[in-house]
Enzyme design. Structure first.
Site, mmCIF file in Angstrom:
data_model
loop_
_atom_site.group_PDB
_atom_site.id
_atom_site.type_symbol
_atom_site.label_atom_id
_atom_site.label_comp_id
_atom_site.label_asym_id
_atom_site.label_seq_id
_atom_site.Cartn_x
_atom_site.Cartn_y
_atom_site.Cartn_z
ATOM 1 N N ASP A 163 21.883 -11.313 77.410
ATOM 2 C CA ASP A 163 20.875 -11.009 78.421
ATOM 3 C C ASP A 163 21.477 -10.171 79.563
ATOM 4 O OD1 ASP A 163 18.665 -11.127 80.039
ATOM 5 O OD2 ASP A 163 18.454 -13.306 79.967
ATOM 6 N N ASP B 221 9.751 -10.975 80.734
ATOM 7 C CA ASP B 221 9.518 -12.334 80.226
ATOM 8 C C ASP B 221 8.041 -12.651 80.024
ATOM 9 O OD1 ASP B 221 12.197 -12.409 80.596
ATOM 10 O OD2 ASP B 221 12.212 -14.253 81.796
HETATM 11 C C1 GLA Z 1 15.884 -13.928 81.385
HETATM 12 C C2 GLA Z 1 15.406 -13.871 79.940
HETATM 13 C C3 GLA Z 1 14.731 -15.180 79.594
HETATM 14 C C4 GLA Z 1 15.707 -16.335 79.796
HETATM 15 C C5 GLA Z 1 16.228 -16.335 81.212
HETATM 16 C C6 GLA Z 1 17.352 -17.340 81.406
HETATM 17 O O1 GLA Z 1 14.819 -13.992 82.282
HETATM 18 O O2 GLA Z 1 14.562 -12.784 79.734
HETATM 19 O O3 GLA Z 1 14.256 -15.154 78.253
HETATM 20 O O4 GLA Z 1 16.756 -16.212 78.867
HETATM 21 O O5 GLA Z 1 16.744 -15.056 81.582
HETATM 22 O O6 GLA Z 1 17.917 -17.302 82.675
#
Ligand code: GLA
Length: 395
Positions: free
Chosen positions: A152, A212
């Site tokens: 990520d 997200d």
């Molecule tokens: C980001 C990702 C999410 C999750 C969070 C965790 O927002 O896109 O899917 O993994 O981080 O902190």
């Protein structure tokens, strides 16, 4: 003297050139011939993930039929990390006392374990990332028995320029391959820099295409319908667009909307990562998640992502070809009241008649000529499988 200077200049020129070149191809790891299926802790539990929860979810997946339906990855998202020891080895925090033992437990259930990190110094939730420790972390994951890494971007934006993104992902992609353990590589950088164009080259099996998802109709439908247009050409066995994890069963949408979510993700050949509490699933939700006919669309070996083939206001038809000459089509109603939606065979690319089966009611809908019309509830879907009478003429 002159020769040495020339050498130095040449070396400098080569160095700056290599900074501009695209990341070297990372060899394909042979995984994700069909979109990965499993579960991820984030959507429901966020920081409340632990060794005990992962074991309970793995147990539940075996008992409630999720495993039999094809869900195999049990993925720990953010917040498992502690700092590093003196040798720089990543440490787990108190929620995960023994990651290797946990992996053994999950494997003992016939399931696979996934983990999460960031190429930056910190993850999105502020925990330790893999910056400057990529190879070391990959080796640690392999030693633990990890089968899946979600990587990520997060704080990487503070230490890298955005044009370095492919090279930064390639570094971990290469490190994972070098471990010799098959570890599925999931790129999470929210679709920046058209990741679908370079994701496979850096060793990515799946790449997030958007920000997200949230557990509501507006978020799910915007991500699933509007933000996946034009991405179909980039999906293929081994490499998939990822419109984010499922929210089915988390409570913010109706069953009708969750059926739309499941149908659309399956048409899109998206990873199916459940994001609800699998230890306690209402039967209606389990039925949505484990509908074998719908899952078969997602997992179709041809690996062709659906395209939108028609749009009339809030009414959309999405369709994809399947292995063996069949097609799947979703008749969607994004509007606020029930409406008739028509799927024209000519829009889908079928000539002649086709038999139609409804994948939610499981009813055969009779032989029809060149279209199929169904009443679709508000925010709902009628998902059908089409068997052309003359499959060769259809292609
Ligand atoms: C980001 C990702 C999410 C999750 C969070 C965790 O927002 O896109 O899917 O993994 O981080 O902190």
């Amino acid at each position: 003297m002159l020769t040495a200077m020339r050498h130095n200049l040449l070396a400098l020129a080569l160095m700056s050139l290599s900074a501009l070149l695209p990341a070297a191809d990372v060899p394909y790891n042979g995984l994700a011939k069909t979109p990965p299926m499993g579960w991820n802790s984030w959507n429901k539990f966020e920081k409340r993930v632990s060794d005990a929860l992962i074991r309970e979810v793995a147990d539940a997946m075996v008992k409630n039929g999720m495993k039999d339906a094809g869900y195999v990855y049990v993925n720990i998202d953010d917040t498992w990390e502690a700092g590093r020891d003196e040798q720089g080895n990543i440490q787990t925090n108190s929620k995960f006392p023994d990651m290797k033992a946990l992996a053994d437990y999950v494997h003992g259930k016939g399931l696979k374990l996934g983990i999460y990190s960031s190429p930056g110094p910190k993850t999105c939730a502020g925990y330790e990332g893999s910056f400057h420790h990529e190879e070391q972390d990959a080796k640690t994951y392999a030693a633990w028995g990890v089968d899946y890494l979600k990587y990520d971007w997060c704080s990487a934006s503070k230490v890298y320029d955005s044009h370095e993104m492919p090279a930064v992902y390639a570094k971990m992609g290469q490190a994972l391959v070098a471990t010799g353990r098959p570890i599925l590589f999931s790129l999470c950088q929210y679709g920046l820099r058209d990741v679908w164009k370079w994701g496979p080259g850096v060793g990515g099996n799946v790449w997030r295409t958007t920000g997200d998802i949230a557990d509501n109709w507006r978020s799910m439908s915007h991500i699933g319908f509007d933000l996946q247009l034009d991405l179909a050409p980039y999906a293929a066995p081994g490499h998939w667009n990822d419109p984010d994890m499922l929210e089915i069963g988390n409570g913010g949408m109706s069953e009708t909307e969750y059926r739309t979510h499941m149908s659309l993700w399956s048409l899109l050949a998206a990873p199916l990562l459940a994001g609800n509490d699998l230890r306690d699933v209402p039967p209606a939700i389990l039925e949505i998640l484990t509908n074998k006919d719908v899952i078969a669309i997602d997992q179709d070996p041809l690996g062709k992502q659906a395209k939108r083939v028609s749009k009339k206001g809030d009414l959309e038809v999405w369709a994809r070809p399947l292995a063996g000459g069949a097609y799947a089509a979703g008749l969607f109603n994004r509007g606020e009241s029930a409406a008739n939606v028509a799927a024209q065979w000519s829009d889908i690319g079928i000539s002649g008649k086709a038999r139609v089966r409804d994948l939610w009611s499981h009813a055969v809908r009779g032989g029809v000529t060149d279209e199929f019309i169904a009443e679709v509830p508000a925010h709902g879907v009628v998902l059908i499988r089409l068997e052309p009478e003359n499959p060769t003429a259809a292609r």
